[in-house]
Design a protein around this motif. Structure first.
Motif, mmCIF file in Angstrom:
data_model
loop_
_atom_site.group_PDB
_atom_site.id
_atom_site.type_symbol
_atom_site.label_atom_id
_atom_site.label_comp_id
_atom_site.label_asym_id
_atom_site.label_seq_id
_atom_site.Cartn_x
_atom_site.Cartn_y
_atom_site.Cartn_z
ATOM 1 N N TRP A 1 0.825 -1.216 0.000
ATOM 2 C CA TRP A 1 0.000 0.000 0.000
ATOM 3 C C TRP A 1 0.855 1.261 0.000
ATOM 4 C CZ3 TRP A 1 -4.918 0.204 -1.235
ATOM 5 C CH2 TRP A 1 -5.719 -0.937 -1.070
ATOM 6 N N LEU B 1 -5.008 16.794 -10.663
ATOM 7 C CA LEU B 1 -6.443 17.109 -10.712
ATOM 8 C C LEU B 1 -6.713 18.559 -10.308
ATOM 9 C CD1 LEU B 1 -8.080 13.873 -9.229
ATOM 10 C CD2 LEU B 1 -8.511 14.840 -11.478
ATOM 11 N N ARG C 1 -7.592 20.354 -13.521
ATOM 12 C CA ARG C 1 -9.030 20.077 -13.532
ATOM 13 C C ARG C 1 -9.700 20.901 -12.469
ATOM 14 N NH1 ARG C 1 -10.564 17.336 -18.116
ATOM 15 N NH2 ARG C 1 -8.901 15.905 -18.630
ATOM 16 N N THR D 1 -12.194 23.265 -10.725
ATOM 17 C CA THR D 1 -13.630 23.496 -10.847
ATOM 18 C C THR D 1 -14.016 24.663 -9.969
ATOM 19 O OG1 THR D 1 -14.123 22.004 -9.056
ATOM 20 C CG2 THR D 1 -14.189 21.074 -11.292
ATOM 21 N N ARG E 1 -5.614 17.439 0.711
ATOM 22 C CA ARG E 1 -6.153 16.185 0.180
ATOM 23 C C ARG E 1 -5.041 15.162 -0.063
ATOM 24 N NH1 ARG E 1 -10.908 18.503 -3.792
ATOM 25 N NH2 ARG E 1 -12.345 18.938 -2.088
ATOM 26 N N LEU F 1 -4.256 7.771 4.419
ATOM 27 C CA LEU F 1 -5.092 6.569 4.260
ATOM 28 C C LEU F 1 -4.272 5.416 3.687
ATOM 29 C CD1 LEU F 1 -8.437 8.099 2.948
ATOM 30 C CD2 LEU F 1 -8.217 6.564 4.897
ATOM 31 N N LEU G 1 -3.468 1.872 5.494
ATOM 32 C CA LEU G 1 -3.704 0.566 4.858
ATOM 33 C C LEU G 1 -2.446 -0.295 4.860
ATOM 34 C CD1 LEU G 1 -5.958 1.535 1.865
ATOM 35 C CD2 LEU G 1 -6.404 -0.344 3.435
ATOM 36 N N LEU H 1 -10.131 15.393 7.468
ATOM 37 C CA LEU H 1 -11.261 15.190 6.559
ATOM 38 C C LEU H 1 -12.338 16.252 6.780
ATOM 39 C CD1 LEU H 1 -12.025 11.386 6.214
ATOM 40 C CD2 LEU H 1 -11.790 13.042 4.391
ATOM 41 N N PHE I 1 -13.696 18.877 4.140
ATOM 42 C CA PHE I 1 -15.096 19.001 3.772
ATOM 43 C C PHE I 1 -15.602 20.433 3.994
ATOM 44 C CE2 PHE I 1 -15.669 14.210 4.735
ATOM 45 C CZ PHE I 1 -15.019 13.916 3.545
ATOM 46 N N LEU J 1 -23.583 15.216 -2.187
ATOM 47 C CA LEU J 1 -22.166 15.376 -1.866
ATOM 48 C C LEU J 1 -21.925 15.255 -0.356
ATOM 49 C CD1 LEU J 1 -19.486 15.985 -3.295
ATOM 50 C CD2 LEU J 1 -19.869 18.389 -2.798
ATOM 51 N N ARG K 1 -19.744 12.568 1.652
ATOM 52 C CA ARG K 1 -18.669 12.924 2.606
ATOM 53 C C ARG K 1 -18.924 12.291 3.969
ATOM 54 N NH1 ARG K 1 -18.217 19.113 0.463
ATOM 55 N NH2 ARG K 1 -16.686 18.681 -1.150
ATOM 56 N N VAL L 1 -17.791 8.770 3.890
ATOM 57 C CA VAL L 1 -16.338 8.600 4.086
ATOM 58 C C VAL L 1 -16.005 8.663 5.576
ATOM 59 C CG1 VAL L 1 -14.069 9.613 3.628
ATOM 60 C CG2 VAL L 1 -15.771 9.522 1.816
ATOM 61 N N LEU M 1 -10.744 0.934 5.642
ATOM 62 C CA LEU M 1 -9.783 1.952 5.179
ATOM 63 C C LEU M 1 -9.736 1.995 3.644
ATOM 64 C CD1 LEU M 1 -6.775 1.561 7.644
ATOM 65 C CD2 LEU M 1 -8.162 3.602 7.294
ATOM 66 N N GLY M 2 -9.738 0.814 3.043
ATOM 67 C CA GLY M 2 -9.689 0.719 1.582
ATOM 68 C C GLY M 2 -10.918 1.380 0.966
ATOM 69 N N ALA N 1 -12.815 3.658 2.408
ATOM 70 C CA ALA N 1 -12.767 5.108 2.680
ATOM 71 C C ALA N 1 -11.879 5.805 1.656
ATOM 72 C CB ALA N 1 -12.257 5.340 4.099
ATOM 73 N N LEU N 2 -10.730 5.203 1.358
ATOM 74 C CA LEU N 2 -9.801 5.809 0.403
ATOM 75 C C LEU N 2 -10.440 5.862 -0.994
ATOM 76 C CD1 LEU N 2 -6.952 6.897 -0.216
ATOM 77 C CD2 LEU N 2 -6.238 4.537 -0.642
ATOM 78 N N TYR O 1 -13.218 8.438 -1.065
ATOM 79 C CA TYR O 1 -12.663 9.792 -0.951
ATOM 80 C C TYR O 1 -12.057 10.229 -2.288
ATOM 81 C CZ TYR O 1 -9.872 13.676 0.768
ATOM 82 O OH TYR O 1 -9.306 14.913 0.946
ATOM 83 N N LEU O 2 -11.294 9.351 -2.886
ATOM 84 C CA LEU O 2 -10.667 9.689 -4.168
ATOM 85 C C LEU O 2 -11.730 9.857 -5.255
ATOM 86 C CD1 LEU O 2 -7.510 7.386 -4.128
ATOM 87 C CD2 LEU O 2 -7.613 9.867 -3.804
ATOM 88 N N LEU P 1 -14.719 10.916 -4.786
ATOM 89 C CA LEU P 1 -15.361 12.221 -4.545
ATOM 90 C C LEU P 1 -14.546 13.350 -5.168
ATOM 91 C CD1 LEU P 1 -16.626 12.176 -0.843
ATOM 92 C CD2 LEU P 1 -17.951 12.709 -2.886
ATOM 93 N N ILE P 2 -13.232 13.267 -4.961
ATOM 94 C CA ILE P 2 -12.354 14.309 -5.509
ATOM 95 C C ILE P 2 -12.418 14.291 -7.036
ATOM 96 C CG2 ILE P 2 -9.947 15.064 -5.724
ATOM 97 C CD1 ILE P 2 -9.541 13.999 -2.861
ATOM 98 N N LEU P 3 -12.398 13.080 -7.573
ATOM 99 C CA LEU P 3 -12.411 12.944 -9.027
ATOM 100 C C LEU P 3 -13.703 13.537 -9.609
ATOM 101 C CD1 LEU P 3 -10.546 11.652 -11.151
ATOM 102 C CD2 LEU P 3 -12.006 9.641 -11.056
ATOM 103 N N GLU Q 1 -15.565 15.655 -8.203
ATOM 104 C CA GLU Q 1 -15.549 17.111 -7.996
ATOM 105 C C GLU Q 1 -14.711 17.790 -9.070
ATOM 106 O OE1 GLU Q 1 -14.070 18.855 -4.078
ATOM 107 O OE2 GLU Q 1 -12.746 19.673 -5.651
ATOM 108 N N ARG Q 2 -13.507 17.180 -9.307
ATOM 109 C CA ARG Q 2 -12.622 17.844 -10.257
ATOM 110 C C ARG Q 2 -13.139 17.739 -11.678
ATOM 111 N NH1 ARG Q 2 -10.528 21.143 -6.919
ATOM 112 N NH2 ARG Q 2 -9.255 21.933 -8.620
ATOM 113 N N LEU Q 3 -13.919 16.769 -11.923
ATOM 114 C CA LEU Q 3 -14.470 16.644 -13.271
ATOM 115 C C LEU Q 3 -15.769 17.438 -13.408
ATOM 116 C CD1 LEU Q 3 -13.808 12.861 -13.994
ATOM 117 C CD2 LEU Q 3 -12.539 14.848 -14.825
#
Lengths: 524, 814
Positions: free
Chosen positions: A9, A23, A27, A29, A64, A71, A75, A506, A510, B2, B6, B9, B786-787, B789-790, B793-794, B796-798, B800-802
């Motif tokens: 990990w 990003l 990217r 926003t 982030r 995280l 892991l 977190l 948020f 959203l 959150r 997560v 944990l997996g 959550a990660l 979370y990622l 969500l960011i993706l 958001e960024r898109l």
């Protein structure tokens, strides 16, 4: 030192931050701003970087990236290797050989305890429990509650060397989650074998001496062919590796009763017979001199049997009295440990009782008589049915010893004090003239006192293994170092700490990202 | 949406922090199956247990290893660790009955020992579960403490009791008394206490030495005891078996209806007197007149089995040669002396010791002397002349005659002294000197190497004898022996020349005629010249023994003349005899180390010696009590000597000692009180178990005159003890048949109830393996949360960024 349970990990650390930067850089926003008129748009307050047209990445990527990395780290299962301090359980060999005095004047126990305390001193806050190996039922000594400076004194007062053999516990019965240490001199094979298979972390060994002679036992019995004399036997053994010459002396009533010079080849045992007058005091002491490395087994004291103080209650017939008066171990007195009750008198409240019951009528037994197994030596006394008259019996909570059919004739009650009830008519002329009659009376006394008064053997002995002081090598299967490390190293899990750290991060993320979804309406 | 994502997560992270456990796989488990195989667990119960447990184990859902331990008085591991899912385990559990490969003593039940045994086999890293199958009677030890300790540690203990309990209606012999010793012919009481669970009519039978002596009808009342007595006559001296049998109908436990005991009947046991001659021997005659029960027999009537010798207290061999009895008879005598304590007197004579072929035989091993001279005679010349003609190639007794001849020569060499000269001639039509007559440093090697011949050709005896005489003529020795092995014939014409030479050189010619050699009168006459002998070897296998006997008898012969015995150690049975009568001869012997020599000749040769061989006393009188001791029966002390000797050799300390033998599960406790001072530590007991195996153990002396020992007893049946202390010995027997399983004490019956009341045991199968199977390994689920959550979370960011969330839009790249 940090260790990882799933280190793959960790590659997340290489991927997640650059991806987030990308990003946030390319990217970006912003919030969707609704305006009623395009002219109004420039007047609206801009939030953060959103909507900016700068070339740099949105700064929130750092937060982030931290969250994503944390995280990934969590892991990967981070752990912190520490030198742990599990509780210590000390198994103490308190057998006689630990009392062997070594060169320098210190005994094995003291040397081993010194090593033990030094090892405990290396630990900051040790939890220590001590168990006796020779007396497994003895309560455990908890040292943790004591002031550290007093541990040595506490141990010294707790330990009592015995001539019992060590009885090591089964592995399954040893406390789990605990380090097991052993204090021993390695002189006991059984204990050494146990050390080889049990989960023992450390062994504190002390002792080099090999030479020891021992008085194995002293016994006396009434001399069959001499009046008022004891025949005695004492056993002396050389448990060492070298021949030795020792002097054995017998003491009694404050004086020397006899002495013998004994040459003992290595590993040999000698038995010496002696004759003592009955008036040799209350006890005799056998002593070897000069004292050797283990002086605790150079002396043995044997208490000599005394006459039994006996009280007669009621009117015993002359035959019973004759049997009692000619008994060599009976002395009449008021402060009695044995009471002979004849007839229906009340027995005393203390001491053993032989109650020879009497009643108005006696009759011949209807069935043959039989001594039961618990009558032990009395079983050899054959009583012809035609000699006997019996009274009506009441067995109560007693156990029958002699029965005729379903009728008990002699019974025994052990608790709360020994009591023998005899329902045979002990004045029956045909019976009292038989040689079996005094033998029966003597047997009843023996049964009540649980002793062989006429030919009892008084013996004081010590187990042979207790005097074996020769230290043996520990078995090859014992690997102290490996086990020591295995039990001492502990791993603390750090992922919980990381999660705790992540939660506020977190929330912050948020909160900071919350504005991005704000919707602006025209006129607001 | 959203916000919900959150919060999700955050929830996942919270779950990761909590780290709930999930069961994934079975814990590694070792299942210790402790199977009661004591006598109280009837066979049916045992099978029931096995079937029930087997079916439950087959249903066990998880992985476990099985260890099967059978137990009764002691435990025995029947199977090592077997994976429950393996074929081996399936085969084991499918069997009708548990494997019984290890012998155990079923006469008692020791659950504590079984648990302790299993505990030693546990492994710390594995979960241990104990499944105990038992009827709940513990007649030895107490498992309470151990069970309590295991409970405290949370170790599961499942307990299975067979469904059917003891039936109620039982009649039994509750107690039984027979005196342990009696005099021959004495009336002895046999008393018993009987008990019944219901009113029943029964018959009580008394069996003595296998014969039904008496019977009594008896009415038993429910819950009451009754006593019954027989007065009967004991058997002949020796162990006398007595059995009491309660015969009744509908009896639940027939095993407790029989009690057995042995009465040691005292009295001089018969003496077996072996003599070759028909005339009554003086010793046998005197003993009979004194009232001894003497059985006179010829050697061929000697018993071949130990059982037949048990009736006798001692055996006298009066001038008996070794070959007068077959090997089986000597074997029986040897074992009876060593292990049965049979006394043995060996009387010398012209056919005994060296002349009787005792040298290096089973008999000689028993004796306190060896059949050889302490100071051998002057050296001798011994020449072997062996026929190697074609007929000697014939096979007999699994080997060719020539091979047996070679073996015979090598055996015979062992009886010769280092100073003796030896040589070897082989002959067919021509003689060949293989080894010249001389003293060899290593005769065995020289003869092994030198005796390399093949049988072929014809037979001419005279030239070979001539060559042999020529060799012997050169030897400057006091004795010349010529040992001839042949199947050939000497012709009349050759007789005279050879005769003259043999006489002049004083050669002893020993001819061993093998195979179907015709009667060889001429050779016979030649052998009669000096101390020679001609022997026909009927069976070739006997050739080595015959040859070595003949050689030995000539090298260690008798001494004759007027011999005045000298006292070296006064014999205990005639310590006050100052002068012993003269002898006219005796066989020369040499005392063994450890033997006591009582009388010696002027040359210090033993005239009376004794020792203990195993449990039996062996006395030798090399001069015998026959022709060489003609004065002895006229001696004034003869009566005391004869009776004393017989009593001493068959000496039994009965009546002098108190002996107690306690029959215990798995062992016998023996204590002997001699009531007198004695030699320190010199007490021994020899035990012979029901299978005939013997064991000798030193008795420990814990007080003056008091000796004791604990002896292993794992088989049911008669154990024979011969105890020897100082000058006395004693025989006792015991029927080892502990009855604890059928007469358990109240405490042993209540043990199971107590354990159940204290909840130490989990009843099986009601509560047990199914629950244990649920006890699994639990593993934390943190990595899962944990997996997740990660990932969320990622994602969500993706998103958001898109700009995929409503209300957000992507800002185009500048």
């Amino acid at each position: 030192m940090i260790v990882w349970s799933s280190p793959l990990w960790l590659t997340g650390l290489l991927i997640i931050p650059p991806a987030l930067w990308w990003l946030h850089r390319f990217r970006r926003t912003g919030p969707e701003i609704l305006v009623s008129c395009l002219l109004l748009w420039p007047t609206q307050k801009k939030s953060g970087e959103t909507g900016s047209r700068t070339a740099s990445a949105d700064k929130i990527w750092l937060l982030r990236a931290f969250i994503g990395s944390a995280l990934a780290l969590a892991l990967a299962g981070p752990g912190w290797l520490t030198v742990g301090q599990p509780p210590v359980h000390v198994w103490l060999d308190d057998s006689l050989s630990m009392g062997t005095v070594e060169e320098g004047g210190k005994n094995r126990l003291d040397s081993a305890l010194q090593q033990l305390l030094a090892a405990l001193d290396e630990r900051r806050f040790p939890q220590v429990e001590v168990s006796s190996l020779t007396k497994p039922a003895r309560p455990i000594l908890h040292l943790s509650g004591e002031i550290r400076g007093q541990w040595a004194a506490k141990l010294a007062s707790w330990i009592k060397l015995t001539d019992q053999e060590p009885q090591p516990p089964a592995t399954l019965l040893m406390p789990a989650g605990t380090e097991h240490w052993v204090v021993s001199d390695g002189a006991d094979d059984t204990l050494n074998d146990w050390i080889g298979v049990a989960p023992i972390s450390r062994v504190f060994l002390s002792g080099r001496e090999t030479e020891n002679s021992v008085i194995g036992f002293v016994s006396v019995r009434p001399a069959p062919n001499r009046a008022n004399a004891w025949l005695g036997l004492v056993q002396v053994a050389n448990r060492g590796l070298q021949p030795t010459k020792r002097k054995l002396t017998l003491f009694g009533a404050g004086q020397t009763l006899g002495d013998w010079e004994i040459d003992l080849p290595a590993g040999e045992t000698r038995q010496i017979e002696f004759v003592l007058p009955v008036a040799s005091g209350r006890e005799i002491i056998a002593r070897l001199s000069p004292r050797d490395a283990l002086s605790l087994d150079d002396e043995l004291t044997l208490s000599l049997p005394n006459k039994i103080s006996t009280r007669i209650i009621g009117n015993c017939n002359p035959y019973v009295m004759a049997a009692l008066q000619t008994h060599p171990r009976i002395a009449f007195g008021e402060e009695a440990e044995l009471a002979i009750v004849c007839g229906e008198s009340t027995p005393p409240e203390k001491g053993a009782v032989v109650w020879l019951h009497q009643a108005e009528t006696a009759k011949k037994p209807e069935s043959p008589v039989l001594w039961l197994d618990r009558a032990e030596k009395l079983r050899g006394l054959f009583l012809k049915t035609e000699w006997l008259n019996v009274y009506k019996s009441d067995i109560g909570s007693s156990q029958p010893l002699l029965v005729a059919g379903s009728t008990p004739l002699v019974t025994l009650k052990v608790y709360p004090r020994p009591r023998v009830d005899c329902y045979l008519d002990v004045s029956q002329p045909e019976f009292v003239r038989q040689p079996e009659f005094p033998a029966l009376i003597a047997g009843l006394l023996n049964t009540a006192l649980a002793d062989d008064l006429l030919d009892g053997i008084n013996n004081q002995s010590r187990p042979a293994k207790g005097s074996q002081i020769l230290p043996q090598a520990l078995p090859g299967s014992f690997k102290a170092d490996a086990m020591w490390k295995a039990t001492e190293v502990q791993q603390a899990d750090l992922s919980s700490d990381l999660i705790l750290l992540l939660l506020p991060a977190l929330l912050l993320d948020f909160w900071l990202s919350g504005g991005r979804t704000k919707t602006y309406r025209a006129g607001k | 949406m959203l916000i919900a994502a959150r919060l999700f997560v955050l929830l996942l992270l919270g779950l990761a922090f909590w780290n709930p456990k999930l069961a994934w796989k079975n814990a590694p488990m070792d299942l210790f199956l402790l199977l009661d195989d004591s006598e109280s667990m009837k066979i049916a119960w045992n099978r029931e247990s096995w079937r029930q447990i087997g079916s439950e184990l087959r249903k066990f859902p998880g992985a476990a290893r099985l260890i099967l331990i059978r137990y009764a008085a002691q435990p025995a591991t029947e199977s090592g660790l077997v994976e429950l899912e393996s074929e081996q385990a399936k085969t084991l559990l499918d069997a009708d009955a548990p494997p019984r490969g290890q012998p155990i003593d079923g006469s008692s039940t020791n659950i504590e020992a079984a648990l302790a045994h299993a505990l030693r086999l546990t492994q710390p890293q594995r979960q241990s579960v104990f499944l105990v199958a038992s009827d709940g009677l513990q007649t030895r030890g107490d498992a309470t403490l151990l069970l309590r300790e295991l409970n405290q540690r949370g170790t599961p203990i499942l307990f299975y009791t067979p469904g059917s309990r003891l039936p109620q209606a039982d009649q039994r012999i509750e107690s039984f008394f027979v005196p342990d010793k009696a005099s021959a012919g004495q009336q002895v009481p046999v008393t018993a206490m009987l008990r019944s669970d219901k009113d029943a009519k029964a018959e009580l039978q008394l069996w003595v030495a296998g014969e039904l002596r008496e019977r009594q009808s008896i009415m038993l009342r429910a819950g009451q005891t009754a006593t019954a007595q027989f007065i009967t006559q004991a058997c002949r001296p020796g162990p006398c078996p007595v059995s009491l049998v309660l015969a009744s109908e509908e009896d639940a436990i027939p095993q407790n209806n029989r009690r057995d005991a042995l009465i040691e009947v005292q009295g001089p046991r018969p003496l077996l007197y072996l003599q070759a001659q028909a005339n009554p021997a003086p010793l046998a005659d005197s003993l009979e007149k004194e009232g001894w029960d003497v059985h006179v027999a010829s050697p061929d009537a000697f018993p071949r089995e130990i059982k037949a010798l048990e009736a006798f207290g001692s055996v006298v061999l009066d001038d008996i040669p070794f070959d007068a009895m077959p090997a089986a008879a000597w074997q029986a005598l040897d074992e009876s002396v060593r292990f049965g304590g049979l006394g043995l007197v060996v009387l010398g004579g012209p056919h005994s010791f060296a002349a009787g072929g005792y040298r290096q035989t089973l008999l000689e091993e028993l004796l306190p002397v060896t059949a050889e001279a302490a100071n051998p005679k002057e050296s001798a010349a011994v020449l072997f002349v062996v026929d190697k003609s074609g007929s000697m190639d014939k096979e007999e007794a699994g080997a060719s005659r020539i091979a047996l001849a070679r073996k015979s020569v090598l055996e015979t060499l062992k009886t010769l002294g280092a100073e003796d000269q030896t040589g070897l001639i082989a002959f067919d039509a021509e003689p060949r000197l293989l080894l010249p007559l001389q003293r060899y440093a290593d005769p065995a090697k020289a003869f092994t190497d030198g005796f390399a011949i093949n049988a072929m050709g014809g037979t001419k005896l005279a030239p070979a004898l001539d060559l042999a005489i020529g060799q012997l003529k050169q030897a400057q020795t006091a004795q010349r022996l010529l040992i001839l092995v042949t199947d050939g014939v000497l012709e009349e014409k050759d007789l005279e020349p050879l005769k003259a030479k043999i006489v002049s050189l004083n050669i002893d010619l020993i001819s061993l005629l093998v195979g179907s050699a015709k009667t060889n009168d001429v050779l016979g006459r030649l052998t009669q010249l000096n101390q020679g002998k001609m022997l026909r070897v009927e069976r070739m296998a006997e050739l080595p023994r015959l040859m070595s006997e003949e050689a030995a008898s000539r090298r260690n012969p008798d001494e004759t003349g007027v011999i005045q015995p000298r006292i070296q150690t006064p014999p205990p049975f005639l310590a006050d005899a100052a002068r012993w009568p003269e002898l006219a001869g005796y066989m020369v012997t040499k005392p063994r180390p450890g033997a006591t020599v009582y009388l010696v000749s002027e040359k210090q040769d033993p005239l009376m010696a004794a020792h203990y061989e195993g449990a039996g006393r062996v006395v030798v009188i090399p001069g015998g009590l026959g022709g060489w001791a003609e004065n002895w029966p006229r001696w004034t002390e003869w009566g005391r000597f004869a009776g004393g000797l017989a009593q001493w050799v068959g000496n039994d300390a009965e009546g002098l000692w108190d002996v107690a033998i306690h029959d215990l599960p798995g062992e016998v406790a023996l204590s002997i009180d001699t009531h007198e001072s004695g030699p320190a530590g010199l007490g021994w007991v020899t035990v012979t178990d029901p299978a005939g195996a013997s064991l000798q153990i030193q008795l420990s002396r814990t007080a003056v005159g008091f000796y004791s020992a604990r002896l292993p007893a794992t088989q049911k049946g008669i154990y024979r003890f011969t105890a020897r202390i100082g000058e006395h010995h004693l025989h006792r027997s015991l029927i080892h048949d502990p009855q604890d399983e059928f007469f358990p004490s109240a405490a042993s019956k209540q043990a199971l109830q107590r354990w159940r009341a204290e909840k130490m045991l989990r009843p099986f199968p009601q509560d047990g393996l199914a629950d244990l199977a649920k006890e699994r390994d639990e593993t934390g689920t943190r990595p899962v949360w944990l997996g997740l959550a990660l990932s969320v979370y990622l994602a969500l960011i993706l998103i958001e960024r898109l700009g995929l969330f409503p209300g957000t839009s992507r800002i185009a790249k500048k």
